[in-house]
Enzyme design. Structure first.
Site, PDB file in Angstrom:
ATOM      1  N   GLY A  91       0.776  -1.247   0.000  1.00 24.04           N
ATOM      2  CA  GLY A  91       0.000   0.000   0.000  1.00 24.04           C
ATOM      3  C   GLY A  91       0.799   1.285   0.000  1.00 24.04           C
ATOM      4  O   GLY A  91       0.322   2.307  -0.502  1.00 24.04           O
ATOM      5  N   GLU A 148       4.334   3.829   6.149  1.00 23.39           N
ATOM      6  CA  GLU A 148       3.091   3.065   6.040  1.00 23.39           C
ATOM      7  C   GLU A 148       2.026   3.905   5.319  1.00 23.39           C
ATOM      8  O   GLU A 148       2.053   5.145   5.388  1.00 23.39           O
ATOM      9  CB  GLU A 148       2.648   2.684   7.465  1.00 23.39           C
ATOM     10  CG  GLU A 148       1.351   1.943   7.601  1.00 23.39           C
ATOM     11  CD  GLU A 148       1.326   0.559   6.955  1.00 23.39           C
ATOM     12  OE1 GLU A 148       1.527   0.486   5.722  1.00 23.39           O
ATOM     13  OE2 GLU A 148       1.051  -0.432   7.649  1.00 23.39           O
ATOM     14  N   ASP A 149       1.118   3.227   4.629  1.00 24.08           N
ATOM     15  CA  ASP A 149       0.041   3.971   3.953  1.00 24.08           C
ATOM     16  C   ASP A 149      -1.030   4.421   4.945  1.00 24.08           C
ATOM     17  O   ASP A 149      -1.434   5.573   4.963  1.00 24.08           O
ATOM     18  CB  ASP A 149      -0.583   3.127   2.818  1.00 24.08           C
ATOM     19  CG  ASP A 149      -1.058   1.747   3.285  1.00 24.08           C
ATOM     20  OD1 ASP A 149      -0.797   1.378   4.455  1.00 24.08           O
ATOM     21  OD2 ASP A 149      -1.681   1.035   2.479  1.00 24.08           O
ATOM     22  N   ASP A 152      -4.506   1.573  10.898  1.00 22.21           N
ATOM     23  CA  ASP A 152      -5.917   1.318  11.171  1.00 22.21           C
ATOM     24  C   ASP A 152      -6.026   0.768  12.604  1.00 22.21           C
ATOM     25  O   ASP A 152      -6.059   1.530  13.567  1.00 22.21           O
ATOM     26  CB  ASP A 152      -6.399   0.319  10.105  1.00 22.21           C
ATOM     27  CG  ASP A 152      -7.872   0.011  10.170  1.00 22.21           C
ATOM     28  OD1 ASP A 152      -8.645   0.848  10.637  1.00 22.21           O
ATOM     29  OD2 ASP A 152      -8.270  -1.094   9.739  1.00 22.21           O
ATOM     30  N   GLY A 154      -3.640  -0.688  14.093  1.00 25.21           N
ATOM     31  CA  GLY A 154      -2.297  -0.509  14.661  1.00 25.21           C
ATOM     32  C   GLY A 154      -1.520  -1.814  14.754  1.00 25.21           C
ATOM     33  O   GLY A 154      -0.337  -1.815  15.094  1.00 25.21           O
ATOM     34  N   THR A 156      -0.396  -3.892  12.439  1.00 26.83           N
ATOM     35  CA  THR A 156       0.721  -4.059  11.482  1.00 26.83           C
ATOM     36  C   THR A 156       1.963  -3.325  11.977  1.00 26.83           C
ATOM     37  O   THR A 156       3.064  -3.885  12.017  1.00 26.83           O
ATOM     38  CB  THR A 156       0.310  -3.550  10.082  1.00 26.83           C
ATOM     39  OG1 THR A 156      -0.859  -4.250   9.668  1.00 26.83           O
ATOM     40  CG2 THR A 156       1.412  -3.751   9.067  1.00 26.83           C
ATOM     41  N   LYS A 180      -6.371   6.168  11.147  1.00 27.24           N
ATOM     42  CA  LYS A 180      -7.790   6.065  11.535  1.00 27.24           C
ATOM     43  C   LYS A 180      -7.841   5.853  13.042  1.00 27.24           C
ATOM     44  O   LYS A 180      -7.939   4.710  13.509  1.00 27.24           O
ATOM     45  CB  LYS A 180      -8.427   4.845  10.869  1.00 27.24           C
ATOM     46  CG  LYS A 180      -8.914   5.014   9.464  1.00 27.24           C
ATOM     47  CD  LYS A 180      -9.708   3.764   9.090  1.00 27.24           C
ATOM     48  CE  LYS A 180      -9.685   3.495   7.617  1.00 27.24           C
ATOM     49  NZ  LYS A 180     -10.237   2.200   7.253  1.00 27.24           N
ATOM     50  N   PHE A 201     -13.756   3.174   4.541  1.00 26.07           N
ATOM     51  CA  PHE A 201     -12.751   2.451   3.770  1.00 26.07           C
ATOM     52  C   PHE A 201     -12.309   3.295   2.583  1.00 26.07           C
ATOM     53  O   PHE A 201     -13.113   3.687   1.746  1.00 26.07           O
ATOM     54  CB  PHE A 201     -13.271   1.088   3.307  1.00 26.07           C
ATOM     55  CG  PHE A 201     -12.150   0.167   2.959  1.00 26.07           C
ATOM     56  CD1 PHE A 201     -11.448  -0.500   3.955  1.00 26.07           C
ATOM     57  CD2 PHE A 201     -11.760  -0.008   1.646  1.00 26.07           C
ATOM     58  CE1 PHE A 201     -10.372  -1.333   3.647  1.00 26.07           C
ATOM     59  CE2 PHE A 201     -10.692  -0.837   1.324  1.00 26.07           C
ATOM     60  CZ  PHE A 201     -10.003  -1.496   2.327  1.00 26.07           C
ATOM     61  N   ASP A 208      -5.624  -0.212  -1.651  1.00 24.27           N
ATOM     62  CA  ASP A 208      -6.469  -1.038  -2.510  1.00 24.27           C
ATOM     63  C   ASP A 208      -7.685  -1.581  -1.775  1.00 24.27           C
ATOM     64  O   ASP A 208      -7.775  -1.549  -0.546  1.00 24.27           O
ATOM     65  CB  ASP A 208      -5.676  -2.240  -3.038  1.00 24.27           C
ATOM     66  CG  ASP A 208      -5.512  -3.335  -1.990  1.00 24.27           C
ATOM     67  OD1 ASP A 208      -5.185  -3.004  -0.838  1.00 24.27           O
ATOM     68  OD2 ASP A 208      -5.743  -4.518  -2.309  1.00 24.27           O
ATOM     69  N   ARG A 214      -5.381   0.878  -6.652  1.00 27.30           N
ATOM     70  CA  ARG A 214      -4.096   1.398  -6.162  1.00 27.30           C
ATOM     71  C   ARG A 214      -3.574   2.559  -6.988  1.00 27.30           C
ATOM     72  O   ARG A 214      -2.897   3.438  -6.479  1.00 27.30           O
ATOM     73  CB  ARG A 214      -3.033   0.295  -6.174  1.00 27.30           C
ATOM     74  CG  ARG A 214      -3.225  -0.781  -5.116  1.00 27.30           C
ATOM     75  CD  ARG A 214      -1.926  -1.569  -4.945  1.00 27.30           C
ATOM     76  NE  ARG A 214      -2.113  -2.843  -4.277  1.00 27.30           N
ATOM     77  CZ  ARG A 214      -2.212  -3.022  -2.961  1.00 27.30           C
ATOM     78  NH1 ARG A 214      -2.175  -1.973  -2.172  1.00 27.30           N
ATOM     79  NH2 ARG A 214      -2.360  -4.218  -2.440  1.00 27.30           N
TER      80      ARG A 214
END
Ligand code: IMP
Length: 230
Positions: A91, A148-149, A152, A154, A156, A180, A201, A208, A214
């Site tokens: 991402g 990071e993209d 969300d 957290g 990852t 977010k 979303f 994506d 993307r």
């Protein structure tokens, strides 16, 4: 003999004059500014709204690059190696490419693959990492900035931070384009945040849904009727 020397001199003179008078092409003439053909991409119709335009993204990414560069210029004296940007695939590929072109200090880039989503819009809760060729030597004695993209839940970022600490990294920072906060499950400290977004979303600019969207130049909110799992 004399005529051949005269020929050589004349040739040399022409060569010098020729080189000196070759017009230098200004950089802006090399850049292709031809407007792209106006095709109506079917993906545009899948958007509920455009959240951040291409221009807004470019402006914010430039600001982030400047801020990070200033911080690194101050802190890099403490470290023997240049800072390492660790881009989280897939991402953040577009964000990374644009951000790094705004970084004004010497640096390196490597990639890490993280996946927690299938074709759903909800995290599975399990984060798997794939990190080819990243060793303790790559992270020791330097600043590591995770790119990071979107953060969300957290999970990852938390997983990547734990992995890097396991390798011995001591100075790990987080740079995310989007956050977010309302969806956070794991508390993660972030050093650079582009924009905060609501619980919706979003796709485009690298992000994506089911491997699509993307390449959109903007970030948009996907029409909820296009996914059913929320
Ligand atoms: P986290 O582990 O829940 O913080 O999720 C982070 C990853 O989930 C991001 O790197 C994205 O790949 C994905 N993600 C979370 N929210 C969105 C979204 O709104 N659009 C696209 N991908 C998202």
């Amino acid at each position: 003999m004399q005529s051949s020397r005269r020929f050589s001199c004349t040739f040399l003179l022409f060569l010098v004059i020729g080189c000196a008078s070759t017009p230098r092409v200004p950089v802006q003439h090399v850049v292709d500014t031809t407007p792209a053909p106006r095709l109506q991409h079917v993906w545009h119709e899948h958007m509920q709204e455009v959240l951040f335009t291409q221009q807004q993204l470019a402006k914010r990414v430039r600001e982030m690059g400047q801020e990070i560069s200033q911080d690194l210029a101050v802190s890099s004296a403490k470290f023997s190696k240049p800072p390492l940007f660790l881009s989280v695939l897939t991402g953040s590929f577009m964000f990374t490419a644009d951000l790094l072109r705004e970084i004004q200090v010497p640096h390196e880039v490597k990639f890490i693959r993280a996946s927690s989503y299938g074709s759903q819009t909800q995290s599975s809760g399990q984060v798997s990492l794939s990190v080819p060729h990243l060793t303790a030597q790559d992270v020791l004695g330097r600043t590591v900035i995770i790119v990071e993209d979107i953060v969300d839940t957290g999970r990852t970022i938390h997983r990547i931070q734990a992995f890097l600490r396991g390798l011995g990294a001591t100075n790990v920072q987080v740079c995310t384009l989007l956050s977010k906060p309302s969806r956070r499950v794991v508390d993660v400290a972030m050093d650079y945040v582009g924009f905060e977004v609501e619980d919706q979303f979003v796709v485009g600019y690298g992000l994506d849904f089911d491997k699509r969207y993307r390449s959109l130049k903007y970030i948009g909110v996907l029409k909820p009727q296009l996914y059913v799992d929320r």
